[in-house]
Design a protein around this motif. Structure first.
Motif, PDB file in Angstrom:
ATOM      1  N   VAL A   4       0.939  -1.231  -0.094  1.00 43.40           N
ATOM      2  CA  VAL A   4      -0.025   0.180   0.072  1.00 43.40           C
ATOM      3  C   VAL A   4       0.866   1.182   0.149  1.00 43.40           C
ATOM      4  O   VAL A   4       1.965   1.336   0.608  1.00 43.40           O
ATOM      5  CB  VAL A   4      -0.856  -0.014   1.058  1.00 43.40           C
ATOM      6  N   ALA A   5       0.560   2.297  -0.692  1.00 41.18           N
ATOM      7  CA  ALA A   5       1.027   3.437  -0.692  1.00 41.18           C
ATOM      8  C   ALA A   5       0.030   4.542  -0.072  1.00 41.18           C
ATOM      9  O   ALA A   5      -1.043   4.415  -0.576  1.00 41.18           O
ATOM     10  CB  ALA A   5       1.487   3.928  -2.124  1.00 41.18           C
ATOM     11  N   PHE A   6       0.509   5.648   0.641  1.00 39.28           N
ATOM     12  CA  PHE A   6      -0.353   6.658   1.187  1.00 39.28           C
ATOM     13  C   PHE A   6       0.194   7.870   0.920  1.00 39.28           C
ATOM     14  O   PHE A   6       1.323   8.153   1.375  1.00 39.28           O
ATOM     15  CB  PHE A   6      -0.762   6.251   2.726  1.00 39.28           C
ATOM     16  N   ILE A   7      -0.501   8.965   0.267  1.00 38.18           N
ATOM     17  CA  ILE A   7      -0.025  10.073  -0.175  1.00 38.18           C
ATOM     18  C   ILE A   7      -0.754  11.353   0.593  1.00 38.18           C
ATOM     19  O   ILE A   7      -2.083  11.281   0.573  1.00 38.18           O
ATOM     20  CB  ILE A   7      -0.124  10.082  -1.727  1.00 38.18           C
ATOM     21  N   GLY A   8       0.061  11.913   1.369  1.00 38.76           N
ATOM     22  CA  GLY A   8      -0.462  12.964   2.226  1.00 38.76           C
ATOM     23  C   GLY A   8      -0.787  12.579   3.868  1.00 38.76           C
ATOM     24  O   GLY A   8      -1.756  11.892   3.787  1.00 38.76           O
ATOM     25  N   LEU A   9       0.014  13.120   4.413  1.00 34.32           N
ATOM     26  CA  LEU A   9       0.082  12.818   6.031  1.00 34.32           C
ATOM     27  C   LEU A   9      -0.328  14.035   6.630  1.00 34.32           C
ATOM     28  O   LEU A   9       0.235  14.430   7.715  1.00 34.32           O
ATOM     29  CB  LEU A   9       1.542  12.196   6.478  1.00 34.32           C
ATOM     30  N   GLY A  10      -1.790  14.711   6.354  1.00 38.60           N
ATOM     31  CA  GLY A  10      -2.235  15.752   7.389  1.00 38.60           C
ATOM     32  C   GLY A  10      -2.919  15.230   8.626  1.00 38.60           C
ATOM     33  O   GLY A  10      -2.584  14.023   9.050  1.00 38.60           O
ATOM     34  N   VAL A  11      -3.585  15.872   9.226  1.00 38.03           N
ATOM     35  CA  VAL A  11      -4.375  15.601  10.477  1.00 38.03           C
ATOM     36  C   VAL A  11      -5.220  14.371  10.150  1.00 38.03           C
ATOM     37  O   VAL A  11      -5.319  13.603  11.111  1.00 38.03           O
ATOM     38  CB  VAL A  11      -5.090  16.904  10.833  1.00 38.03           C
ATOM     39  N   VAL A  27       3.342  -0.662   3.949  1.00 36.90           N
ATOM     40  CA  VAL A  27       2.856   0.744   3.840  1.00 36.90           C
ATOM     41  C   VAL A  27       3.927   1.855   3.454  1.00 36.90           C
ATOM     42  O   VAL A  27       5.133   1.836   4.238  1.00 36.90           O
ATOM     43  CB  VAL A  27       2.122   1.493   4.676  1.00 36.90           C
ATOM     44  N   THR A  28       4.049   2.308   2.238  1.00 36.35           N
ATOM     45  CA  THR A  28       4.855   3.144   1.953  1.00 36.35           C
ATOM     46  C   THR A  28       4.269   4.615   1.828  1.00 36.35           C
ATOM     47  O   THR A  28       3.198   4.556   0.974  1.00 36.35           O
ATOM     48  CB  THR A  28       5.688   2.886   0.498  1.00 36.35           C
ATOM     49  N   VAL A  29       4.766   5.702   2.582  1.00 33.52           N
ATOM     50  CA  VAL A  29       4.077   6.969   2.458  1.00 33.52           C
ATOM     51  C   VAL A  29       4.874   8.044   1.640  1.00 33.52           C
ATOM     52  O   VAL A  29       6.413   8.078   1.606  1.00 33.52           O
ATOM     53  CB  VAL A  29       3.905   7.453   4.050  1.00 33.52           C
ATOM     54  N   PHE A  30       4.264   9.110   1.370  1.00 34.88           N
ATOM     55  CA  PHE A  30       4.711  10.137   0.936  1.00 34.88           C
ATOM     56  C   PHE A  30       3.959  11.492   1.584  1.00 34.88           C
ATOM     57  O   PHE A  30       2.792  11.456   1.623  1.00 34.88           O
ATOM     58  CB  PHE A  30       4.581  10.239  -0.775  1.00 34.88           C
ATOM     59  N   ASN A  31       4.730  12.634   1.646  1.00 31.36           N
ATOM     60  CA  ASN A  31       4.209  13.686   2.327  1.00 31.36           C
ATOM     61  C   ASN A  31       5.213  14.924   1.580  1.00 31.36           C
ATOM     62  O   ASN A  31       6.305  14.769   1.573  1.00 31.36           O
ATOM     63  CB  ASN A  31       4.234  13.609   3.780  1.00 31.36           C
ATOM     64  N   ARG A  32       4.828  16.209   1.427  1.00 23.19           N
ATOM     65  CA  ARG A  32       5.354  17.064   0.798  1.00 23.19           C
ATOM     66  C   ARG A  32       6.730  17.489   1.679  1.00 23.19           C
ATOM     67  O   ARG A  32       7.650  17.931   1.512  1.00 23.19           O
ATOM     68  CB  ARG A  32       4.651  18.299   0.524  1.00 23.19           C
ATOM     69  N   THR A  33       6.236  17.433   3.049  1.00 18.39           N
ATOM     70  CA  THR A  33       7.386  17.757   4.202  1.00 18.39           C
ATOM     71  C   THR A  33       7.900  16.207   4.502  1.00 18.39           C
ATOM     72  O   THR A  33       7.033  15.521   5.224  1.00 18.39           O
ATOM     73  CB  THR A  33       6.468  18.155   5.398  1.00 18.39           C
ATOM     74  N   ALA A  34       8.987  16.097   4.125  1.00 18.37           N
ATOM     75  CA  ALA A  34       9.526  14.876   4.238  1.00 18.37           C
ATOM     76  C   ALA A  34       9.870  14.317   6.027  1.00 18.37           C
ATOM     77  O   ALA A  34       9.865  13.276   6.091  1.00 18.37           O
ATOM     78  CB  ALA A  34      10.868  14.779   3.499  1.00 18.37           C
ATOM     79  N   ALA A  35       9.994  15.454   6.496  1.00 15.89           N
ATOM     80  CA  ALA A  35      10.343  15.164   7.962  1.00 15.89           C
ATOM     81  C   ALA A  35       9.117  14.615   8.532  1.00 15.89           C
ATOM     82  O   ALA A  35       9.127  13.615   9.657  1.00 15.89           O
ATOM     83  CB  ALA A  35      10.617  16.532   8.860  1.00 15.89           C
ATOM     84  N   LYS A  36       7.872  14.874   8.258  1.00 16.62           N
ATOM     85  CA  LYS A  36       6.509  14.307   8.604  1.00 16.62           C
ATOM     86  C   LYS A  36       6.815  12.842   8.249  1.00 16.62           C
ATOM     87  O   LYS A  36       6.180  11.986   9.051  1.00 16.62           O
ATOM     88  CB  LYS A  36       5.290  15.130   8.366  1.00 16.62           C
ATOM     89  N   ALA A  37       7.044  12.356   7.056  1.00 18.21           N
ATOM     90  CA  ALA A  37       6.914  11.171   6.684  1.00 18.21           C
ATOM     91  C   ALA A  37       7.977  10.387   7.367  1.00 18.21           C
ATOM     92  O   ALA A  37       7.567   9.028   7.857  1.00 18.21           O
ATOM     93  CB  ALA A  37       7.151  11.041   5.116  1.00 18.21           C
ATOM     94  N   ALA A  38       9.060  10.969   7.726  1.00 22.84           N
ATOM     95  CA  ALA A  38       9.851   9.947   8.615  1.00 22.84           C
ATOM     96  C   ALA A  38       9.449  10.001   9.862  1.00 22.84           C
ATOM     97  O   ALA A  38       9.648   8.910  10.497  1.00 22.84           O
ATOM     98  CB  ALA A  38      11.390  10.952   8.584  1.00 22.84           C
ATOM     99  N   LYS A  39       8.886  10.933  10.207  1.00 25.95           N
ATOM    100  CA  LYS A  39       8.328  10.666  12.039  1.00 25.95           C
ATOM    101  C   LYS A  39       7.172   9.573  11.669  1.00 25.95           C
ATOM    102  O   LYS A  39       6.935   8.726  12.549  1.00 25.95           O
ATOM    103  CB  LYS A  39       7.515  12.276  12.239  1.00 25.95           C
ATOM    104  N   TRP A  40       6.437   9.590  10.727  1.00 26.09           N
ATOM    105  CA  TRP A  40       5.422   8.479  10.324  1.00 26.09           C
ATOM    106  C   TRP A  40       6.095   6.957  10.631  1.00 26.09           C
ATOM    107  O   TRP A  40       5.507   6.031  11.231  1.00 26.09           O
ATOM    108  CB  TRP A  40       4.423   8.497   9.341  1.00 26.09           C
ATOM    109  N   VAL A  41       7.213   7.173   9.597  1.00 26.30           N
ATOM    110  CA  VAL A  41       7.812   5.790   9.692  1.00 26.30           C
ATOM    111  C   VAL A  41       8.514   5.300  10.954  1.00 26.30           C
ATOM    112  O   VAL A  41       8.298   4.142  11.396  1.00 26.30           O
ATOM    113  CB  VAL A  41       8.926   5.786   8.562  1.00 26.30           C
TER     114      VAL A  41
END
Length: 289
Positions: A4-11, A27-41
């Motif tokens: 699964v991919a998930f694009i957009g890690l807002g609220v 799950v692989t995620v993408f977020n425009r702010t990479a730091a938030k994607a790293a936090k999610w991982v």
């Protein structure tokens, strides 16, 4: 379990993607702010990608939860968008609230890539996303829905296929129209009770057992009475949604006088500094007078 991919890690997207991961999906995620994607991982595992295309590569299901029509096009059909990397038979599920037109457009574009598209906006707010209890209304092909439903259910308590492409977004418009009217009615009721010198909690406790009961009354009446709005679904977002509703109504001939009026009331709340206040802040414009 699926890739699964998930694009957009807002609220909304952040906890929604988390629920999918907790179900055991890769799950692989993408977020425009990479730091938030790293936090999610760091919190949920999986991996993050530098572009939507990289996130979508090899995925069975690709989810998106972004801001508006243009944001959605940017992560799908633009250069480095997910559509360029969709494998044959992949299913793209958009949880953004956007127009029915863009849903139909991306449904056709997905078909051209040998893939599928479902417009699947959600209702239930940030709390629903965090608790995995969202309501999801879905438009698109029935066979694609049948395949995607178990994954969507990771973050939902109700998932319903409504009809063809665009039907999910149209249903979300109905949802927002109903909420706008209910919140304005509740705001006026509480404002009236305050001016009449009534014990507002006692009034709400009584009438919530009868025909006036609603989700908004159960979840927002206390904070409305207290003048607390620094949480929940922002006025800016509701105005975006109502603009979509009013634009669609101009196309299909529906008459939405109350929605237009409440939209104007929300513009007054914005002018008061309430752009990020919860939508229940409609009472604030009444109490300022």
């Amino acid at each position: 379990m699926s890739k699964v991919a998930f694009i957009g890690l807002g609220v909304m997207g952040y906890p929604m993607a988390g629920h999918i991961s907790k179900r055991g999906h890769d799950v692989t995620v993408f977020n425009r702010t990479a730091a938030k994607a790293a936090k999610w991982v760091a919190e949920f595992g999986g991996q993050h990608a530098p572009t939507p295309a990289e996130a979508a590569k090899g995925a069975d299901f690709v989810f998106s939860c972004v801001g508006n029509d243009n944001d959605l096009r940017e992560v799908t059909t633009a250069p480095d968008g997910a559509y360029g990397a969709l494998k044959p038979g992949a299913i793209f599920i958009d949880n953004t609230t956007d127009s029915a037109d863009v849903a139909r457009e991306l449904h056709a574009a997905a078909k051209a890539h040998g893939a599928h598209f479902l417009d699947a906006p959600v209702s239930g707010g940030q709390a629903g996303a965090e608790n995995g209890t969202l309501t999801v209304m879905v438009g698109g092909d029935a066979d694609a829905f049948a395949s995607a439903e178990p994954v969507i259910a990771s973050f939902a308590r109700a998932v319903k296929h409504i009809g063809p492409a665009g039907a999910g977004q149209l249903t979300k418009m109905v949802n927002q129209l109903c909420i706008a009217g209910v919140v304005q009615g509740l705001a006026e009721g509480i404002h009236f009770a305050q001016k009449a010198g009534l014990d507002v909690p006692a009034v709400i406790d009584t009438i919530s057992k009868g025909a006036a009961q609603s989700w908004q009354m159960e979840n927002r009446s206390k904070t409305m009475d207290a003048g607390q709005f620094d949480f929940g679904f922002a006025v800016d977002w509701m105005r975006k949604d109502l603009a979509i509703c009013l634009d669609e109504a101009r196309k299909n001939g529906a008459h939405l006088p109350l929605a237009a009026l409440v939209d104007q009331f929300y513009s007054e709340v914005q002018a008061m500094g309430g752009k990020r206040w919860d939508t229940s802040s409609l009472i604030a414009r009444l109490n300022r007078k």
